[in-house]
Structures are given as structure tokens and as C-alpha cells.
Design an enzyme around this catalytic site. Sequence first.
Site: not given
Ligand code: FES
Length: 151
Positions: A34, A103
Site C-alpha cells: 500500500c 494496517c
Molecule cells: Fe496501508 Fe492501511 S492501507 S497501512
Amino acid sequence: MNYSKKVMDHFAHPRNVGEMEDANAVGMVGNQKCGDIMKMMMKIENDVIVDCKFQTFGCGAAVATSSMATELVKGKTVQEALQLTNKAVMEALDGLPAVKVHCSVLAEEAIRAALVDYYKRQGIDPEPIVGCSGECTDCHHDHGHGEEEEE
Ligand code: FES
């Protein structure tokens, strides 16, 4: 997507966010997928975490989990903080949607990275103490986001 009230609260009003000038333990980790980055700063005295702050360039769940994680480790000993799992952070937040579990892993890894730094600064090899959860794809105990890997 359903977020608990606690997640929303910590996202809207993150605790312990900001810089810490006199930190003696700093950890930074990233998630390659991400692209989010999390930095944990701690002030540790006699093995007790007297203060903890974070900064994140990350999603709402990253903000909420790191906020909760700082609250959970404050006042704890280093040994106790090492026991903190992403699961405990999630439970304290009344859960996270499945796609957001990673996360909370980032928050756990950031805490660990800070504790690794704490030991390193004292000339102690952190590996036998901190170890690795093995869940993180890119945490190599210090600068987790150092390597680039294409998906
Ligand atoms: Fe990357 Fe939440 S989407 S830490």
C-alpha cells in the site's frame, strides 16, 4: 466498510501524534503493497516507555491502529511492549475489517522497530530479544521500506 466507533474516534482524534525531539528509540516501517509508512518514537527510561509518539503517512486504519498502539505501550516496560500483537491492538479498537488487518501489523512492526533501535543504541544485539513476527513481508528489523519490489 464498517469501522467501529473506536476506530473512527482514533482516526478523527489520533492520540500521541507528532515529533519527539528527545526520543531514544525510533522505528520506521513501511508496507510495500500500500506504500504506507509509519514512524514510532519512544522515550524509554529504565526499560519503561515513558512516552510514545507516532507519525504516519498512511490510511485511516494505520492512523487508528498506531494511535491505539501508542496508548497501549505507554507506561509499559520494553518487555511488555514486545508482547503487544496486532491482534491486541485490533481488539482494543473493537476490530478491523479484514482488508485492513495489515494496517495493524504495520503498527506492531513499528513498535518492534523502535525497540530494536532502543537495544541497538545500547550496543545490544536486538535479534535474540525482539526476533521477528515473521508476518511482515518487508520488515528487516530496521528500515523496512528500503527495498523496492514490484508487484
Ligand atoms: Fe496501508 Fe492501511 S492501507 S497501512
